[in-house]
Motif scaffolding. Structure first.
Motif, PDB file in Angstrom:
ATOM      1  N   ILE A 145      15.691  38.431  11.180  1.00  0.00           N
ATOM      2  CA  ILE A 145      14.821  37.290  10.862  1.00  0.00           C
ATOM      3  C   ILE A 145      14.081  37.629   9.587  1.00  0.00           C
ATOM      4  O   ILE A 145      13.853  36.863   8.802  1.00  0.00           O
ATOM      5  CB  ILE A 145      13.858  37.018  11.977  1.00  0.00           C
ATOM      6  N   GLY A 146      13.488  38.942   9.506  1.00  0.00           N
ATOM      7  CA  GLY A 146      12.964  39.328   8.394  1.00  0.00           C
ATOM      8  C   GLY A 146      11.334  38.689   8.484  1.00  0.00           C
ATOM      9  O   GLY A 146      11.253  37.630   9.286  1.00  0.00           O
ATOM     10  N   ARG A 147      10.527  39.273   7.745  1.00  0.00           N
ATOM     11  CA  ARG A 147       8.887  38.693   7.853  1.00  0.00           C
ATOM     12  C   ARG A 147       8.658  37.805   6.731  1.00  0.00           C
ATOM     13  O   ARG A 147       9.308  37.813   5.520  1.00  0.00           O
ATOM     14  CB  ARG A 147       8.163  39.886   7.910  1.00  0.00           C
TER      15      ARG A 147
ATOM     16  N   TRP B 219      20.677  35.627  16.672  1.00  0.00           N
ATOM     17  CA  TRP B 219      19.843  35.877  15.615  1.00  0.00           C
ATOM     18  C   TRP B 219      18.364  36.121  15.849  1.00  0.00           C
ATOM     19  O   TRP B 219      17.637  37.053  15.438  1.00  0.00           O
ATOM     20  CB  TRP B 219      19.805  34.843  14.696  1.00  0.00           C
ATOM     21  N   TRP B 220      17.838  35.737  16.961  1.00  0.00           N
ATOM     22  CA  TRP B 220      16.475  35.856  17.422  1.00  0.00           C
ATOM     23  C   TRP B 220      16.097  37.206  17.875  1.00  0.00           C
ATOM     24  O   TRP B 220      15.009  37.578  18.076  1.00  0.00           O
ATOM     25  CB  TRP B 220      15.933  34.897  18.340  1.00  0.00           C
TER      26      TRP B 220
ATOM     27  N   PRO C 138      19.022  31.341  27.995  1.00  0.00           N
ATOM     28  CA  PRO C 138      18.948  31.911  26.643  1.00  0.00           C
ATOM     29  C   PRO C 138      18.368  33.432  26.638  1.00  0.00           C
ATOM     30  O   PRO C 138      18.848  34.167  25.726  1.00  0.00           O
ATOM     31  CB  PRO C 138      17.751  31.061  25.850  1.00  0.00           C
ATOM     32  N   GLY C 139      17.553  33.688  27.708  1.00  0.00           N
ATOM     33  CA  GLY C 139      16.981  35.084  27.696  1.00  0.00           C
ATOM     34  C   GLY C 139      18.143  36.163  28.035  1.00  0.00           C
ATOM     35  O   GLY C 139      17.960  37.268  27.772  1.00  0.00           O
TER      36      GLY C 139
ATOM     37  N   LEU D  92      14.487  29.338  30.115  1.00  0.00           N
ATOM     38  CA  LEU D  92      14.160  30.660  30.133  1.00  0.00           C
ATOM     39  C   LEU D  92      15.233  31.527  30.282  1.00  0.00           C
ATOM     40  O   LEU D  92      15.832  32.642  29.523  1.00  0.00           O
ATOM     41  CB  LEU D  92      13.059  30.839  31.075  1.00  0.00           C
TER      42      LEU D  92
END
Lengths: 274, 272
Positions: free
Chosen positions: B270-272, B263-264, B185-186, B182
């Motif tokens: 990311i795109g949908r 990237w996240w 990465p956060g 958590l």
């Protein structure tokens, strides 16, 4: 609708689920202390779906936090199958669905739902862990397992958060207004999804909500809370047959009960203003 | 072959718009650079003792590439070792502070005192203490990047999603599990924000270290001071240009790394 009406009290006779006894909690400095929970006692039987409803400030979210072991009560006792909230979390007996999905944005949906299995693995022994892929398929997210949370709609994210709470087979699920951030049409779809899943996997659930229809369609019992100080005003049995579906909304029994609950809620709120 | 043909064909359908976008993105800054270069040449040709001409700078670099390369390597070494250590230490101290608040209480005031002291003032004292070798330069470069890394990493480690933290708590996640899955990465968006500040500062730090903690008289910063003292303007400006290039390369590398790791964090990536 053909299943016989089943009184919640005898679904699992004799088995204790969650026992909340005389919980008291207050916040603030000594001279201006606010009592948030005043002598709250409640039993959630094994496999029973109980909703907490009430005006803002009635302490329903605080009660949920106390049961989850996230907040300590000043007095009283919580027992989850005979264990304290702390012991229960050590054994991973509690599945929490927070108000926001709180998925980890850097993990795929599958990895998010697998998280509770990989965390505190010592408590996995002797429990029926579910296959994360299978549970996601059950929640209609089978095609989204390799996607990231940001790629999903809010409703899908919240469904993944619910799947995350079911996946490690906890003894009780605590849900804190899980659909409150969704728009009304989406909410209804998500609550039907939860209803379907829960009816085939009857776990003890404590469900905090603001919505009367939501509480009725999902619950075996509705706990109506009053504010200032937070306390239980009334416990209402929902004697509507299971399995339930959307058709129930249109029945007289549902409307009668909805009228009753709304009336009780109004009384509680009026009393607070006197 | 078929795939390369397909790749060739696909963009051709929309040739105009990417080209136009490319022109829209690159043309305005390109024009700015051309204008600045022309102005530079005008000033340089009329005032040879103020600015060297662009070709004299180019000739200087082309005339002795080995000398510039050797000095650039020294500066790079200061950045890699000094700033690398400063970044690592800043991040690790932030982790220690977020896990044990007593550490923050105990040493944050000292760190603030060190940070408000001008590095330029500390450097000569460091030379006295640590000699004329590379060590004082590493320390100065490290000091400059240490604080932004510490502060940003600490903010990132604290800015944890409380609802997700509640989920971890009800699962009785260990401290290590909470950190690994958590907090670490956060905190990366904040760490990269810190790095974005630290990278250009690292070049500044290395140059300043060479100015004040001169000693070995090597590196692009030293080259600037020495050539300026000799009024050898082409060398001065060639060294400045290389320092600038170093900064651009560092920031670009960081942007590439960010795309890989974070990237996240950028929804549109990311795109949908």
């Amino acid at each position: 609708m053909s299943a016989p009406a089943q009184a919640s009290s005898d679904r699992y006779p004799g088995e204790a689920g969650v026992e909340v006894a005389n919980i008291t909690k207050s916040f603030g400095p000594d001279e201006a202390r606010v009592t948030v929970l005043n002598g709250v006692s409640l039993t959630i039987r094994k496999g029973e779906f109980v909703s907490l409803i009430g005006p803002s400030g009635c302490g329903k979210s605080t009660l949920l936090k106390v049961v989850a072991g996230l907040s300590d009560a000043d007095g009283g006792k919580v027992s989850i199958n005979g264990k304290s909230a702390r012991e229960a979390s050590r054994e991973k007996a509690i599945g929490l669905v927070p108000q926001s999905p709180a998925l980890l944005p850097w993990r795929t949906i599958l990895d998010n739902v697998s998280l509770p299995i990989s965390i505190n693995p010592g408590a996995n022994a002797g429990r029926k862990l579910r296959d994360p892929k299978e549970i996601l398929t059950n929640f209609g997210l089978g095609k989204a397992i390799d996607r990231y949370p940001a790629q999903l709609s809010g409703g899908m994210q919240q469904r993944a958060a619910i799947a995350r709470a079911f996946v490690f087979d906890p003894e009780i699920l605590l849900m804190d207004e899980p659909f409150s951030a969704l728009d009304e049409m989406n909410r209804d779809q998500q609550r039907m999804g939860l209803l379907d899943f829960w009816q085939s996997n009857q776990k003890s659930v404590l469900f905090v909500t603001h919505s009367v229809p939501e509480a009725i369609i999902l619950s075996d019992r509705i706990v109506l809370m009053a504010a200032h100080p937070g306390r239980i005003a009334e416990i209402i049995d929902v004697d509507l047959p299971r399995p339930r579906n959307e058709a129930l909304y249109a029945t007289d029994a549902f409307r009668d009960l909805e009228g009753y609950v709304r009336n009780a809620l109004r009384k509680v709120m009026e009393a607070a203003h006197v | 072959m078929s795939s390369s043909i397909a790749a060739d064909v696909a963009p051709k359908a929309k040739t105009a718009s990417p080209m136009a976008r490319l022109a829209g993105d690159w043309l305005p800054p390109a024009i700015t650079f051309v204008v600045v270069a022309v102005l530079w040449q005008v000033v340089a040709l009329n005032n040879p003792y103020v600015l060297p001409t662009l070709e004299s700078i180019g000739n200087s670099m082309a005339g002795d590439p080995h000398m510039y390369w050797a000095n650039m390597l020294v500066t790079c070494q200061e950045i890699v070792i000094g700033a690398g250590a400063g970044i690592l230490f800043g991040f690790l101290l932030a982790v220690a502070m977020s896990e044990l608040p007593i550490i923050e209480k105990a040493i944050m005031p000292l760190i603030v005192v060190i940070m408000v002291t001008p590095v330029v003032a500390i450097a000569p004292a460091l030379v006295v203490a640590f000699g004329f070798g590379m060590l004082p330069k590493y320390i100065v470069t490290g000091l400059v990047v240490f604080f932004p890394m510490l502060v940003n990493s600490l903010a990132g480690l604290r800015d944890v999603d409380q609802k997700a933290l509640d989920v971890f708590k009800t699962l009785h996640a260990s401290r290590w599990e909470t950190f690994r899955d958590l907090r670490l990465p956060g905190c990366m968006p904040f760490v990269f924000a810190g790095l974005r500040i630290a990278m250009p500062l690292a070049v500044v730090g290395a140059a300043v270290a060479e100015f004040v903690a001169a000693g070995q008289q090597a590196g692009l910063g030293s080259l600037v001071t020495i050539s300026a003292a000799q009024a050898d303007l082409p060398v001065t400006w060639a060294s400045i240009a290389l320092l600038c290039l170093l900064g651009v390369v560092l920031v670009s590398l960081l942007a590439l790394l960010r795309k890989r790791v974070l990237w996240w964090s950028d929804a549109d990536v990311i795109g949908r």
